[in-house]
Design a protein around this motif. Structure first.
Motif, PDB file in Angstrom:
ATOM      1  N   ASN A 141       0.804  -1.215   0.000  1.00 60.59           N
ATOM      2  CA  ASN A 141       0.000   0.000   0.000  1.00 60.59           C
ATOM      3  C   ASN A 141       0.840   1.269   0.000  1.00 60.59           C
ATOM      4  O   ASN A 141       0.329   2.365  -0.183  1.00 60.59           O
TER       5      ASN A 141
ATOM      6  N   ARG B  32     -14.282   3.882  -0.272  1.00 60.90           N
ATOM      7  CA  ARG B  32     -13.732   2.521  -0.237  1.00 60.90           C
ATOM      8  C   ARG B  32     -12.306   2.475  -0.762  1.00 60.90           C
ATOM      9  O   ARG B  32     -11.493   1.667  -0.304  1.00 60.90           O
TER      10      ARG B  32
ATOM     11  N   LYS C 294     -10.132   4.843  -0.336  1.00 59.39           N
ATOM     12  CA  LYS C 294      -9.314   5.321   0.786  1.00 59.39           C
ATOM     13  C   LYS C 294      -8.930   4.168   1.702  1.00 59.39           C
ATOM     14  O   LYS C 294      -7.786   4.060   2.155  1.00 59.39           O
ATOM     15  N   GLU C 295      -9.901   3.299   1.985  1.00 62.47           N
ATOM     16  CA  GLU C 295      -9.646   2.163   2.872  1.00 62.47           C
ATOM     17  C   GLU C 295      -8.631   1.199   2.261  1.00 62.47           C
ATOM     18  O   GLU C 295      -7.741   0.708   2.962  1.00 62.47           O
TER      19      GLU C 295
ATOM     20  N   GLY D 243      -4.967   3.031   1.877  1.00 62.32           N
ATOM     21  CA  GLY D 243      -4.308   3.273   3.148  1.00 62.32           C
ATOM     22  C   GLY D 243      -3.882   4.710   3.360  1.00 62.32           C
ATOM     23  O   GLY D 243      -4.127   5.606   2.550  1.00 62.32           O
ATOM     24  N   LYS D 244      -3.186   4.931   4.471  1.00 58.24           N
ATOM     25  CA  LYS D 244      -2.891   6.276   4.962  1.00 58.24           C
ATOM     26  C   LYS D 244      -1.900   7.062   4.112  1.00 58.24           C
ATOM     27  O   LYS D 244      -1.783   8.283   4.259  1.00 58.24           O
TER      28      LYS D 244
END
Length: 348
Positions: free
Chosen positions: A2, A92, A94-95, A98-99
């Motif tokens: 990610n 979704r 974004k999830e 990741g950050k």
């Protein structure tokens, strides 16, 4: 994985779709159509002709009719499908990413604006921005217009980060696989005589204007997808169809590629052919009575899919004697589509 290539830095992702009126009321629809139909990449006429013709004649006539159609489409709780499917995809994605990624969503016309979405990314101090117009097949009137708008906005920024565009994903394996999965789910429910891949139409002149060294001839040149027609909208539509047909296990005679949503009656200008509404009326006489229809130019359900393909074409087909017409739902925010988008972003 990610994480972006450079640890500690975040990548901005801008998802963009076409646009939607704020409500299905006639004034809001008129405002949306005015912005959309006066875009010089959509209607490539001189401004002195384009504005009086569309703002003065076509939009005032079309807005009340379009408003009635939008009222059929509108969700009582969530509003415009094109908007809420876009927001769902954003959330979704974004999830999944990741950050280390900041994901924003905007519309080319009306709200939420591209400018607001870009401001969100700038405020997040992202290191670079990847722009993904949510149009699988490149066209100047869609992807090209988004690219022009983004560049017009950032030209006034004092600091402009690295910006890249995903200009087409017509042959992307994740995109093809996602639509094929949707189709297979429908094919498991019913036996179909034929498959229709219906794409949004554009004027033939748009294809010819963008032709690389005169390669595009609106004929068999689209039988292969190569460096010479990589950004030819028609060639991309045929390429998507061939790949989907392969995934679905279809022979060449089991599917037809068509084009919908033309404005030819008003502009008296030929659009890409064959026209969906004309083709499907001939099917029953040929013994084709059960049809499954895809709209692979759209990744979110909207007026052109739900109403035009799902309802209007169904009515035309049945009036001609057809028995069963079924629209394959668009990708919206299905998990496998979210994963496919995430993979496109990571590769870029």
């Amino acid at each position: 994985m990610n994480s972006p290539a450079t640890p500690g830095r975040r990548i901005g992702v801008l998802l963009v779709n076409l646009g939607t009126p704020d409500s299905p009321s006639t004034p809001d629809v008129r405002r949306y159509l005015n912005e959309f139909l006066t875009d010089s990449r959509v209607i490539d006429m001189a401004a002195a002709i384009r504005y009086p013709l569309f703002q003065g004649i076509i939009v005032p006539l079309r807005a009340p009719k379009s408003a009635k159609i939008y009222q059929q489409l509108w969700d009582a709780e969530r509003g415009s499908p094109l908007l809420f499917h876009g927001l769902d995809l954003q959330a979704r994605l974004k999830e999944v990413l990741g950050k280390d990624y900041v994901v924003a969503f905007g519309m080319r016309y009306q709200k939420p604006s591209i400018e607001k979405a870009l401001e969100e990314l700038r405020d997040a101090a992202v290191d670079r921005i990847i722009v993904l117009p949510l149009f699988p097949q490149y066209a100047s009137a869609s992807t090209g217009s988004v690219q022009e708008k983004v560049m017009d906005i950032v030209k006034d920024w004092w600091i402009v980060p690295n910006i890249s565009f995903i200009s087409t994903f017509a042959d992307d394996p994740g995109f093809i696989g996602s639509f094929a999965a949707r189709g297979k789910a429908e094919m498991a429910k019913h036996d179909y005589d034929h498959i229709v891949f219906s794409y949004h139409g554009i004027p033939e002149r748009h294809v010819l204007k963008g032709s690389f060294k005169g390669y595009c001839k609106l004929g068999t040149c689209c039988a292969s997808y190569n460096k010479n027609n990589r950004y030819c909208y028609r060639a991309q539509c045929f390429a998507t169809s061939r790949l989907l047909a392969k995934e679905l296990g279809l022979r060449d005679d089991q599917y037809t590629v068509t084009f919908q949503s033309r404005l030819q009656s008003r502009l008296r200008d030929p659009w890409l052919q064959p026209y969906t509404d004309e083709v499907i009326k001939e099917f029953p006489a040929k013994g084709i009575n059960n049809v499954l229809a895809f709209s692979p130019a759209f990744v979110a359900d909207c007026l052109e899919t739900t109403i035009e393909v799902g309802e209007e074409f169904k009515e035309l087909f049945e009036e001609a004697g057809g028995k069963h017409w079924q629209l394959v739902p668009s990708l919206n925010s299905e998990p496998y589509w979210v994963d496919a988008v995430a993979e496109m972003i990571r590769r870029n």
